[in-house]
Design a protein around this motif. Structure first.
Motif, short mmCIF file in Angstrom:
data_model
loop_
_atom_site.label_atom_id
_atom_site.label_comp_id
_atom_site.label_asym_id
_atom_site.label_seq_id
_atom_site.Cartn_x
_atom_site.Cartn_y
_atom_site.Cartn_z
N GLU A 186 0.84 -1.21 0.00
CA GLU A 186 0.00 0.00 0.00
C GLU A 186 0.87 1.25 0.00
O GLU A 186 0.61 2.21 -0.74
CB GLU A 186 -0.92 0.01 1.22
N LYS A 187 1.91 1.25 0.81
CA LYS A 187 2.78 2.42 0.90
C LYS A 187 3.56 2.64 -0.40
O LYS A 187 3.69 3.77 -0.88
CB LYS A 187 3.74 2.26 2.08
N LEU A 188 4.08 1.56 -0.97
CA LEU A 188 4.84 1.68 -2.21
C LEU A 188 3.96 2.16 -3.36
O LEU A 188 4.34 3.06 -4.12
CB LEU A 188 5.48 0.34 -2.56
N ILE A 189 2.79 1.57 -3.48
CA ILE A 189 1.88 1.97 -4.56
C ILE A 189 1.40 3.40 -4.34
O ILE A 189 1.30 4.19 -5.28
CB ILE A 189 0.70 0.98 -4.65
N GLY A 190 1.14 3.74 -3.09
CA GLY A 190 0.71 5.11 -2.78
C GLY A 190 1.79 6.13 -3.08
O GLY A 190 1.51 7.21 -3.62
N TYR A 191 3.04 5.80 -2.75
CA TYR A 191 4.15 6.72 -3.02
C TYR A 191 4.36 6.88 -4.52
O TYR A 191 4.60 7.98 -5.02
CB TYR A 191 5.42 6.21 -2.34
N TYR A 192 4.26 5.77 -5.23
CA TYR A 192 4.37 5.82 -6.69
C TYR A 192 3.23 6.66 -7.28
O TYR A 192 3.46 7.50 -8.15
CB TYR A 192 4.32 4.39 -7.24
N ALA A 193 2.02 6.47 -6.78
CA ALA A 193 0.87 7.22 -7.28
C ALA A 193 1.05 8.72 -7.09
O ALA A 193 0.66 9.52 -7.95
CB ALA A 193 -0.40 6.75 -6.59
N ALA A 194 1.66 9.10 -5.98
CA ALA A 194 1.79 10.52 -5.65
C ALA A 194 2.98 11.19 -6.33
O ALA A 194 2.98 12.42 -6.49
CB ALA A 194 1.92 10.69 -4.13
N ARG A 204 11.42 2.92 -14.23
CA ARG A 204 11.96 4.25 -14.55
C ARG A 204 11.81 5.20 -13.36
O ARG A 204 12.65 6.08 -13.15
CB ARG A 204 11.24 4.82 -15.77
N PHE A 205 10.76 5.01 -12.59
CA PHE A 205 10.53 5.81 -11.37
C PHE A 205 11.67 5.58 -10.38
O PHE A 205 12.21 6.53 -9.80
CB PHE A 205 9.18 5.40 -10.78
N VAL A 206 12.06 4.33 -10.19
CA VAL A 206 13.16 4.01 -9.28
C VAL A 206 14.47 4.58 -9.80
O VAL A 206 15.27 5.13 -9.04
CB VAL A 206 13.27 2.48 -9.08
N GLU A 207 14.69 4.48 -11.10
CA GLU A 207 15.92 5.02 -11.68
C GLU A 207 16.00 6.54 -11.49
O GLU A 207 17.08 7.09 -11.28
CB GLU A 207 15.98 4.67 -13.16
N ARG A 208 14.87 7.20 -11.54
CA ARG A 208 14.85 8.66 -11.41
C ARG A 208 15.04 9.11 -9.96
O ARG A 208 15.80 10.04 -9.68
CB ARG A 208 13.54 9.21 -11.98
N LEU A 209 14.36 8.45 -9.03
CA LEU A 209 14.41 8.89 -7.63
C LEU A 209 15.49 8.19 -6.82
O LEU A 209 16.02 8.76 -5.86
CB LEU A 209 13.05 8.66 -6.96
N GLY A 210 15.80 6.95 -7.19
CA GLY A 210 16.73 6.15 -6.42
C GLY A 210 15.99 5.30 -5.39
O GLY A 210 15.09 5.78 -4.71
N ILE A 211 16.38 4.05 -5.28
CA ILE A 211 15.66 3.14 -4.39
C ILE A 211 15.81 3.53 -2.93
O ILE A 211 14.89 3.33 -2.12
CB ILE A 211 16.11 1.67 -4.61
N GLU A 212 16.94 4.12 -2.55
CA GLU A 212 17.13 4.48 -1.15
C GLU A 212 16.16 5.58 -0.72
O GLU A 212 15.64 5.57 0.40
CB GLU A 212 18.58 4.91 -0.89
N ALA A 213 15.90 6.53 -1.61
CA ALA A 213 14.94 7.59 -1.30
C ALA A 213 13.54 7.01 -1.15
O ALA A 213 12.77 7.42 -0.26
CB ALA A 213 14.96 8.66 -2.39
N ILE A 214 13.21 6.05 -1.99
CA ILE A 214 11.89 5.42 -1.92
C ILE A 214 11.77 4.60 -0.64
O ILE A 214 10.75 4.66 0.06
CB ILE A 214 11.66 4.55 -3.17
N LYS A 215 12.81 3.85 -0.31
CA LYS A 215 12.79 3.06 0.92
C LYS A 215 12.65 3.95 2.15
O LYS A 215 11.91 3.63 3.09
CB LYS A 215 14.05 2.20 1.01
N GLN A 216 13.34 5.06 2.15
CA GLN A 216 13.25 5.98 3.28
C GLN A 216 11.83 6.52 3.42
O GLN A 216 11.31 6.68 4.53
CB GLN A 216 14.24 7.12 3.12
N ALA A 217 11.19 6.79 2.28
CA ALA A 217 9.84 7.35 2.31
C ALA A 217 8.81 6.35 2.82
O ALA A 217 7.87 6.73 3.53
CB ALA A 217 9.46 7.83 0.91
N VAL A 218 8.98 5.07 2.47
CA VAL A 218 7.95 4.09 2.84
C VAL A 218 8.27 3.31 4.11
O VAL A 218 7.38 2.77 4.76
CB VAL A 218 7.69 3.10 1.68
N LEU A 219 9.56 3.26 4.46
CA LEU A 219 9.95 2.51 5.66
C LEU A 219 10.19 3.42 6.87
O LEU A 219 10.18 2.95 8.00
CB LEU A 219 11.21 1.68 5.38
N GLY A 220 10.44 4.70 6.59
CA GLY A 220 10.68 5.65 7.67
C GLY A 220 12.10 5.63 8.19
O GLY A 220 12.96 4.90 7.73
#
Length: 220
Positions: A186-194, A204-220
């Motif tokens: 839910e968090k990953l899909i929600g973050y992608y949606a936003a 391509r979303f991960v390549e643009r933002l970086g996986i660490e930034a995404i993990k920080q956003a959804v895992l805290g």
């Protein structure tokens, strides 16, 4: 007729005259009733090709435009998404239901995720996969969001893609319970949606933002 004029749930084919439709078959499971309806429809409307897709769905190919609505009515199934910008499907292997290698219930989790996510509007196409063991028969590493079962729990993978620019997805978290998988999904899909651009796939979303930034956003 152009692709924009296509009947509901139909995909214009290369002959520019006929269509393909993809009935929804959750995690690739098909009931006897749906099989019987498919058999009747294929014969009644002389559908020339019935093809199992990579997403564990059945494509009826070569359908005439004037038959599309009647076929959907006769099938009695939900329309499967094929071109829409949304969650298209969840594919899943047999897992512990029947497979001797299965260590987690991939069908059970896949069905639950199908009910929760399929059809949800998103910036781009989005496909999910659940594999019940490390053999990864459901290709979880090359789906937008994949789940992989191990004896120690579930692994969640994000940003995979099998297309012309293939990408192996990144592991976001491991050793999760089913409930934790759903919460993280839910968090990953929600973050992608936003945050994703229109038509930007998860890879391509991960390549643009970086996986660490995404993990920080959804895992805290």
């Amino acid at each position: 007729m152009s692709a924009n004029d296509a009947p509901t749930g139909a995909i214009l084919q290369r002959d520019q005259q006929t269509y393909a439709i993809v009935p929804r078959t959750p995690v690739g499971l098909i009931s006897p009733e749906v099989l019987e309806a498919l058999n009747l429809v294929v014969k009644k409307y002389a559908v020339p090709i019935v093809k199992i897709t990579s997403g564990q769905r059945l494509a009826l190919v070569g359908v005439k435009a004037e038959d599309v609505d009647a076929i959907w009515k006769d099938l009695g199934t939900d329309v499967g998404q094929a071109l829409e910008l949304c969650v298209h499907f969840v594919q899943a292997c047999p897992g512990t239901s029947v497979c001797k290698f299965g260590v987690q219930d991939s069908l059970g989790l896949g069905l639950e995720m199908e009910k929760l996510f399929v059809g949800r509007d998103l910036p781009g196409k989005f496909k999910l996969s659940v594999s019940g063991c490390p053999f990864c028969c459901s290709e979880s590493f090359v789906r937008d969001l994949g789940v992989l079962g191990k004896k120690s729990g579930w692994t969640v993978i994000f940003g995979g893609h099998p297309g012309a620019r293939p990408r192996i997805g990144d592991v976001v978290a491991e050793d999760l319970t089913k409930e934790q998988v759903i919460e993280l999904s839910e968090k990953l899909i929600g973050y992608y949606a936003a945050n994703a651009k229109k038509r930007e796939r998860a890879a391509r979303f991960v390549e643009r933002l970086g996986i660490e930034a995404i993990k920080q956003a959804v895992l805290g």
